[in-house]
Design a protein around this motif. Structure first.
Motif, short mmCIF file in Angstrom:
data_model
loop_
_atom_site.label_atom_id
_atom_site.label_comp_id
_atom_site.label_asym_id
_atom_site.label_seq_id
_atom_site.Cartn_x
_atom_site.Cartn_y
_atom_site.Cartn_z
N LEU A 243 52.62 58.11 -34.53
CA LEU A 243 52.82 56.41 -33.54
C LEU A 243 52.98 55.71 -35.56
N HIS A 244 52.39 55.97 -36.80
CA HIS A 244 51.95 55.60 -37.37
C HIS A 244 53.06 55.81 -37.96
N LEU A 245 53.52 56.73 -38.24
CA LEU A 245 55.34 56.76 -39.04
C LEU A 245 55.34 55.90 -38.66
N ILE B 231 55.95 53.60 -36.24
CA ILE B 231 55.68 52.40 -36.09
C ILE B 231 55.39 51.10 -37.57
N THR B 232 54.52 51.97 -37.55
CA THR B 232 54.46 51.40 -39.31
C THR B 232 55.58 51.85 -40.52
N LEU B 233 56.08 52.88 -40.27
CA LEU B 233 56.79 53.63 -41.49
C LEU B 233 58.32 53.75 -41.29
N ARG C 229 42.40 43.55 -45.61
CA ARG C 229 43.69 42.50 -45.65
C ARG C 229 44.05 42.22 -44.33
N TYR C 230 44.22 42.62 -43.62
CA TYR C 230 45.18 42.74 -42.31
C TYR C 230 44.38 41.31 -42.25
N ILE C 231 42.71 41.56 -41.49
CA ILE C 231 42.36 39.80 -40.96
C ILE C 231 42.82 38.95 -42.16
N GLY D 233 44.45 43.26 -31.87
CA GLY D 233 43.96 44.37 -31.01
C GLY D 233 43.76 46.17 -32.08
N PHE D 234 45.14 45.36 -32.53
CA PHE D 234 45.18 46.17 -33.95
C PHE D 234 43.98 46.87 -34.38
N MET D 235 43.25 45.39 -35.22
CA MET D 235 42.42 45.60 -35.85
C MET D 235 40.92 46.03 -35.03
N PHE E 231 40.98 48.23 -33.14
CA PHE E 231 41.61 49.64 -33.05
C PHE E 231 40.93 50.15 -34.22
N HIS E 232 41.64 50.24 -34.95
CA HIS E 232 40.93 50.75 -36.51
C HIS E 232 39.23 50.83 -37.08
N ILE E 233 38.79 49.16 -36.13
CA ILE E 233 37.39 48.79 -36.79
C ILE E 233 36.75 49.41 -36.32
N LEU F 58 44.58 46.49 -25.65
CA LEU F 58 45.24 45.15 -26.33
C LEU F 58 46.71 45.02 -26.76
N ARG F 59 46.65 46.45 -27.49
CA ARG F 59 47.72 46.57 -28.48
C ARG F 59 48.82 46.66 -27.25
N PHE F 60 48.82 47.74 -27.11
CA PHE F 60 49.86 47.87 -25.99
C PHE F 60 50.38 47.70 -24.82
C1 HEM Z 1 43.08 54.91 -43.32
C2 HEM Z 1 42.90 54.70 -41.90
C3 HEM Z 1 43.92 54.01 -41.39
C4 HEM Z 1 44.63 53.20 -42.09
C5 HEM Z 1 44.80 52.02 -43.48
C6 HEM Z 1 45.59 52.55 -40.46
C7 HEM Z 1 46.19 51.63 -40.70
C8 HEM Z 1 47.95 50.57 -39.98
C9 HEM Z 1 48.22 49.66 -40.06
C10 HEM Z 1 48.48 49.13 -41.30
C11 HEM Z 1 48.97 49.70 -38.99
C12 HEM Z 1 50.23 48.58 -38.48
C13 HEM Z 1 49.32 47.90 -37.46
C14 HEM Z 1 50.63 46.77 -37.09
O1 HEM Z 1 51.53 46.79 -38.19
O2 HEM Z 1 50.98 46.17 -36.00
C15 HEM Z 1 48.33 51.23 -38.09
C16 HEM Z 1 48.58 50.91 -36.95
C17 HEM Z 1 48.32 51.94 -36.05
N1 HEM Z 1 47.35 53.62 -36.45
FE1 HEM Z 1 46.83 52.58 -37.85
N2 HEM Z 1 45.80 53.01 -39.85
C18 HEM Z 1 44.14 54.41 -40.38
C19 HEM Z 1 43.94 55.50 -39.58
C20 HEM Z 1 44.36 55.35 -37.91
C21 HEM Z 1 43.92 56.48 -37.37
C22 HEM Z 1 42.93 57.52 -37.24
C23 HEM Z 1 44.61 56.14 -35.95
C24 HEM Z 1 44.34 57.03 -34.43
C25 HEM Z 1 44.61 58.46 -34.34
C26 HEM Z 1 45.56 55.48 -36.36
C27 HEM Z 1 46.26 54.52 -34.92
C28 HEM Z 1 47.36 53.66 -35.53
C29 HEM Z 1 48.04 53.31 -33.98
C30 HEM Z 1 48.12 53.94 -32.76
C31 HEM Z 1 48.94 52.44 -34.64
C32 HEM Z 1 50.13 51.31 -33.82
C33 HEM Z 1 49.16 50.62 -33.14
C34 HEM Z 1 49.92 49.20 -33.68
O3 HEM Z 1 50.92 48.78 -34.38
O4 HEM Z 1 48.42 47.93 -33.68
N3 HEM Z 1 45.27 55.43 -37.16
N4 HEM Z 1 47.44 51.50 -38.65
#
Ligand code: HEM
Lengths: 260, 414
Positions: free
Chosen positions: A215-217, A219-221, B86-88, B147-149, B151-153, B372-374
């Motif tokens: 999902l990272h790859l 949505i974000t990348l 950074r995101y906050i 919501g994304f925040m 989730f990551h918090i 919230l996010r999805f």
């Molecule tokens: C060092 C760890 C992590 C960092 C720095 C990180 C960072 C980010 C960032 C910057 C986004 C983009 C948010 C946006 O554009 O709205 C994102 C989205 C997402 N991350 Fe991570 N993430 C991390 C770990 C994880 C892990 C462990 C998972 C789950 C297994 C995860 C699941 C997701 C998902 C599902 C999204 C998409 C949801 C969204 O766009 O809001 N992340 N993450």
């Protein structure tokens, strides 16, 4: 009772098969009429699938969750409902075809592993286990569905399929997380530890992180949808291993009370 | 500077996740001590050079606590904290200045608006802002990125909770027979398996009041189990039922049933007719474990688990078997050994820990965040001259279809 059940299960497979057959014929020979027929038969198959599930539940007096067969029974039904939920529109015909083929593989696997009912051991009597398993199937079925959609995308690169891949993956991802949470609360109640890094727990985490990474790859990348589709198909391996793992896990947790 | 940039980039996040996945895979593939036991690992590393290298040079006996894995978790932790902050900061700034971030937007030419565009979108829950003259901005679910925040918090909380749990955790195994009272500090009955980082002195006693267990004899598994126990500490006292899947909780102690079997009371009488010993012997025949014991008066013995329950007992060269049934007696020299009665005993796992709350809070936050996010993803529209810019976090095609209800868009995108 078991005879009636096997009959129902066989009919379920048969109807899914006819639905799928009609679907492929309609696709390859451009027979529009068979197209609705395939959909119609699918509804009957799903009804039979659900009936078999509840039939087994009523006469074994516990929700079918023990062993490969019972798991498949639940999983194929959940997958059927997800197909109904996500692909009900006509324009999603291609994903519909492939996901039913995947469901047929699942059902065939269950047939191969049919087992007579087993009593519900004390370690399995827990509301959290119940929740855990339902979430597990919602997650895994969604991932199977996502792979079905991914195959469709690779054949026909349409944007609606791209969205559908993301929708089903996100759906599965949410329930995968919930499954791990419910499972870990169950483990706490049963063994006194939320997490013990046993192979099955670790494997479910691998699967969750892998889908999270994807999902990272995506949505974000912003990787290409084609690559995302290939990854979805390949990642199905983790789901398959999780599924086998579930049963391994059951065995272990059953034994916990006399092995200690 | 560029090293810092590389480290705190999302590409690096993906790499760290890959590394963590790799270690988790190793945890499944390489035999692990916590699953298979120390002895098994020692044996295979003696036989196999490859395992010897992995276990003794790389120290992969226990991946979750190996330095490599912990280091990658540490990197993950650092990145997570950095991105959350950074995101906050960015989100707050963005919400304040009401400026769309022109990244990944889609641009279309439109022909005409169907009805009142502004009113229609506002009815659907979009908020309207005027950016510049002739530039209208609409946004829906503005707070969705939070919501994304959340989730990551939650990952941050789960890791923190895990660390707290790990270090405050103490595990011991107690054996107690029906009606028996034991002190949890008594090493005869209670074995400590894992000690917490900081050990507190406390004086807790337990009494087993009642126990009921029904077995499936074929598979030797419990179908039903219930017990009642009293826990005393100084002036506190509670009595409660517990079951498999329903542990007994007393302050930060949790009691779990772990094993159930018969215990036997025997009596040893010396030649003068004095009773020199009346022990409770715990059988573990169901588990097929050999239980040995030594008693006063130089007696030693063990259980024989071959169908009928009996004990083999000897004193010097004298040897005999006592069947564990009512009325059975055995003479060893001038000593008389008598079977008195049997009673059930249970093994209890006692877990002491703190930090579960952090974990549960993390779970809840994560679930709330991801839902919230999805379910309510953010969607934005900018109207400018005869162009429309749209952005939907996940589903641009559906969003375009939705907008087509209110606007006639020229085919094809730019
Ligand atoms: C060092 C760890 C992590 C960092 C720095 C990180 C960072 C980010 C960032 C910057 C986004 C983009 C948010 C946006 O554009 O709205 C994102 C989205 C997402 N991350 Fe991570 N993430 C991390 C770990 C994880 C892990 C462990 C998972 C789950 C297994 C995860 C699941 C997701 C998902 C599902 C999204 C998409 C949801 C969204 O766009 O809001 N992340 N993450």
């Amino acid at each position: 009772m078991e005879r009636i059940e096997i009959l129902l299960y066989s009919l379920t497979i048969l109807f899914y098969f006819f639905s799928n057959l009609a679907g492929y014929i309609s696709y390859f020979f451009k027979k529009e009429k068979l197209f609705s027929f395939s959909f119609y038969i699918f509804h009957i198959a799903l009804a039979l699938n659900t009936l078999t599930f509840f039939f087994r539940w009523v006469y074994t007096k516990h929700i079918p969750t023990i062993g490969n067969y019972e798991n498949v029974l639940m999983g194929s039904m959940v997958l059927g409902f997800l197909i109904l939920f996500f692909l009900k529109k006509r324009k999603n015909f291609l994903p519909f075809l492939f996901s039913i083929s995947l469901n047929l593989i699942l059902l065939g696997f269950g047939f191969f592993y049919y087992s007579s009912p087993s009593p519900l051991y004390a370690s399995l009597k827990s509301i959290w286990l119940f929740i855990h398993i339902i979430f597990a199937w919602l997650a895994h079925s969604a991932f199977i569905l996502a792979a079905g959609v991914a195959i469709a995308y690779l054949i026909k690169k349409e944007e609606k399929y791209e969205e559908l891949m993301l929708r089903t993956t996100a759906f599965g991802f949410i329930f995968d997380g919930l499954m791990i949470v419910a499972g870990s609360i169950w483990a706490k109640n049963l063994w006194g530890s939320y997490w013990s890094w046993d192979p099955v727990e670790t494997w479910s985490l691998i699967s969750f992180l892998l889908y999270g990474l994807m999902l990272h790859l995506k949505i974000t990348l912003k990787i290409k949808p084609k690559i995302f589709a290939v990854m979805l198909i390949v990642s199905l391996i983790t789901v398959i291993i999780s599924f086998w793992g579930v049963n391994f896990f059951m065995e272990k947790s059953l034994h916990i009370f006399n092995v200690g | 500077m560029s090293l810092k940039k590389t480290f705190f980039s999302l590409k690096f996040t993906a790499i760290i996740l890959f590394i963590i996945l790799f270690f988790l895979l190793l945890n499944v593939l390489i035999p692990q001590e916590r699953i298979l036991g120390k002895i098994y690992l020692e044996e295979i590393s003696k036989k196999n050079k490859f395992y010897d290298f992995i276990f003794n040079k790389l120290n992969f006996k226990d991946i979750p606590s190996s330095p490599f894995f912990l280091f990658s978790l540490f990197l993950f932790y650092l990145q997570l904290i950095f991105f959350i902050f950074r995101y906050i900061k960015r989100t707050i700034e963005r919400i304040k200045i009401k400026e769309p971030e022109y990244k990944f937007w889609r641009k279309y030419k439109f022909l005409y608006l169907k009805g009142n565009f502004k009113e229609n979108l506002e009815k659907k829950g979009f908020k309207y802002f005027k950016l510049k003259e002739g530039e209208d901005y609409f946004i829906e679910n503005e707070l969705s990125p939070l919501g994304f925040m959340l989730f990551h918090i939650s990952f941050f909380l789960l890791l923190t909770g895990g660390i707290v749990l790990n270090y405050t955790r103490g595990v011991s195994i107690a054996t107690v027979a029906l009606g028996q009272t034991i002190n949890l500090n008594d090493s005869q009955w209670v074995k400590k398996i894992k000690k917490p980082l900081i050990e507190k002195k406390r004086d807790v006693e337990i009494t087993l009041n009642e126990v009921f267990c029904r077995f499936d004899d074929k598979k030797n598994l419990a179908l039903e189990f219930r017990a009642n126990m009293t826990v005393f500490e100084k002036d506190r006292k509670i009595s409660r039922d517990f079951e498999i899947n329903k542990p007994l909780k007393y302050r930060d102690l949790y009691f779990y049933p772990n094993y159930y079997e018969n215990a036997y009371i025997i009596e040893i009488e010396d030649p003068e007719g004095y009773i020199i010993e009346k022990p409770i012997l715990f059988s573990k025949c169901r588990r097929k474990e050999v239980v040995g014991f030594s008693l006063k008066g130089g007696f030693e013995g063990r259980f024989l688990c071959e169908g009928k329950e009996k004990i083999l007992i000897h004193r010097g060269d004298l040897k005999g078997e006592l069947i564990l049934k009512e009325g059975e007696t055995l003479f060893l020299g001038n000593y008389k050994i008598k079977f008195i009665s049997n009673l059930p005993w249970i093994e209890i796992k006692i877990v002491e820990e703190r930090g579960g709350g952090i974990l549960i809070f993390g779970f809840l936050l994560g679930i709330a965040g991801i839902l919230l996010r999805f379910i309510f993803p953010r969607r934005e529209v900018v109207l400018k001259d005869n162009e429309i810019f749209i952005k939907s976090d996940y589903f641009p095609e559906s969003f375009l279809n939705f907008l087509k209800n209110f606007i006639e868009v020229e085919n094809g995108k730019n």
